[in-house]
Design an enzyme around this catalytic site. Structure first.
Site, PDB file in Angstrom:
ATOM      1  CE1 TYR A   1     -10.238 -29.588  49.661  1.00 24.43           C
ATOM      2  CE2 TYR A   1     -10.678 -31.943  49.556  1.00 24.43           C
ATOM      3  CZ  TYR A   1      -9.777 -30.897  49.571  1.00 24.43           C
ATOM      4  OH  TYR A   1      -8.441 -31.149  49.505  1.00 24.43           O
TER       5      TYR A   1
ATOM      6  NE  ARG B   1      -6.749 -16.688  62.362  1.00 27.05           N
ATOM      7  CZ  ARG B   1      -7.487 -17.602  61.708  1.00 27.05           C
ATOM      8  NH1 ARG B   1      -6.987 -18.789  61.455  1.00 27.05           N
ATOM      9  NH2 ARG B   1      -8.705 -17.335  61.305  1.00 27.05           N
TER      10      ARG B   1
ATOM     11  CG  ASN C   1      -9.172 -12.839  53.103  1.00 21.02           C
ATOM     12  OD1 ASN C   1      -9.354 -13.826  52.392  1.00 21.02           O
ATOM     13  ND2 ASN C   1     -10.123 -12.324  53.867  1.00 21.02           N
TER      14      ASN C   1
ATOM     15  N   GLY D   1      -0.858 -23.769  56.857  1.00 16.55           N
ATOM     16  CA  GLY D   1      -1.628 -25.008  56.832  1.00 16.55           C
ATOM     17  C   GLY D   1      -0.762 -26.257  56.936  1.00 16.55           C
TER      18      GLY D   1
ATOM     19  CE  LYS E   1      -8.579 -28.427  46.730  1.00 19.06           C
ATOM     20  NZ  LYS E   1      -7.599 -27.342  46.635  1.00 19.06           N
TER      21      LYS E   1
ATOM     22  N   GLY F   1      -1.534 -19.662  52.133  1.00 17.37           N
ATOM     23  CA  GLY F   1      -1.946 -20.776  52.992  1.00 17.37           C
ATOM     24  C   GLY F   1      -0.719 -21.414  53.632  1.00 17.37           C
TER      25      GLY F   1
END
Ligand code: SER
Length: 325
Positions: free
Chosen positions: A149, A46, A59, A21, A153, A18
């Site tokens: 979400y 990506r 991924n 981000g 978590k 990630g």
């Protein structure tokens, strides 16, 4: 930016998942400063320009892909930052659960099987919901999250503790509040307004806020968030008493307070309020956080308050915007 101090010495090889981000991009850079550019493998779903070191497409749902990468690079630490955030996650609840939990299990399983020594897993203030003291929410307040979400978590925190207790995997975690920085943009969160508002101010545009003016939320400046992450990961294992996740705080403010603070520097800036579905999410979260456990166990101390952050944000964004014009 985090202090240019060499955190853990030795031959650590780090994988950031990630890395494109909001937090991942800045954290990758900070880790590279501490450990050396080639010792940190950035990965994301990506490719983007601008990585100052090795980058690979990955991924998080591809367990074999993670395992291969860990093996190929001799990875010793993983920072797992890939997740769908609170607001976006509500658009497709089951998919959010699959990505957030699937990614977590893949990382934890690969780490356990390949002998990775440390894992960082970010949690969030979104783990809190009903039946908490909203002000100075304590470390051990009940967890009744209302978003997928937040549910992922909260479950992830328990799994972190489980892997530590059952397998001895050294997973460490922070409950990030809203993270505000000039370097990168958040995507799909409820606290995103506090980043957007500075961009509108610097571009000379009016801002329409999606939360009401008196919605207080816990927040932290990016520099402090990154430093907290590096300090937590660098602390001796026996100091880490919370094996679910640590409450973490920098400051707490409302949209009208951040607007007023910006207006002291930019008197013409105007903000209007039109709360949307994110208001309900924000109302379920703490308005401020008690992070005394982090202060006690690994000496956590934030440096930025609203005024200091606003000064730096406006300065940095003005520089950034004038560089692209
Ligand atoms: N910043 C996140 C969000 O708003 C909270 O962890 O979803």
């Amino acid at each position: 930016m985090a202090d240019d101090k060499f955190y853990t010495m030795g031959k650590e090889k780090i994988l950031v998942i990630g890395a494109n981000g909001q937090i991942g991009s800045v954290l990758t850079e900070a880790l590279r400063k501490s450990f050396g550019a080639d010792m940190v493998i950035a990965s994301d779903i990506r490719q983007v320009e601008g990585h100052d070191g090795p980058f690979e497409i990955l991924n998080v749902l591809d367990r074999q892909g993670i395992a291969d990468m860990v093996k190929r690079h001799g990875i010793t630490q993983i920072y797992h930052l890939a997740a769908i955030l609170s607001a976006r996650g509500e658009q497709n609840p089951l998919q959010t659960w699959d990505i957030n939990m699937g990614g977590l299990f893949n990382v934890f399983e690969v780490a356990r099987e390949s002998g990775v020594s440390k894992v960082f897993f970010p949690s969030s203030i979104a783990v809190f919901g009903a039946d908490i003291p909203r002000q100075m929410t304590p470390q051990n307040a009940v967890l009744k999250p209302t978003t997928v979400y937040g549910m992922s978590k909260a479950a992830g925190e328990l799994w972190s503790q489980y892997y530590f207790q059952k397998y001895g995997l050294d997973i460490r975690s922070l409950r990030y509040p809203g993270v505000i920085g000039w370097q990168s943009n958040p995507g799909g969160g409820t606290t995103d307004y506090a980043v957007d508002i500075y961009h509108y101010a610097v571009r000379g545009e009016d801002y329409s806020c999606f939360l009401s003016e008196n919605t207080f939320l816990p927040m932290i400046y990016m520099d402090d968030a990154i430093r907290a992450t590096l300090e937590l990961m660098d602390a001796p294992s026996e100091n880490i008493k919370e094996r679910t996740s640590y409450n973490l705080s920098g400051m707490s403010f409302s949209p009208s307070e951040i607007a007023a603070c910006i207006q002291t520097e930019m008197p013409d800036f105007t903000v209007s309020y039109s709360p949307d579905f994110r208001q309900k999410i924000a109302d379920s979260w703490p308005s401020s956080i008690d992070d005394s456990a982090a202060r006690k166990d690994w000496d956590w101390q934030p440096k930025f308050d609203l005024k200091g952050m606003t000064k730096d944000m406006l300065f940095q964004l003005q520089k950034k915007y004038s560089a692209v014009v």
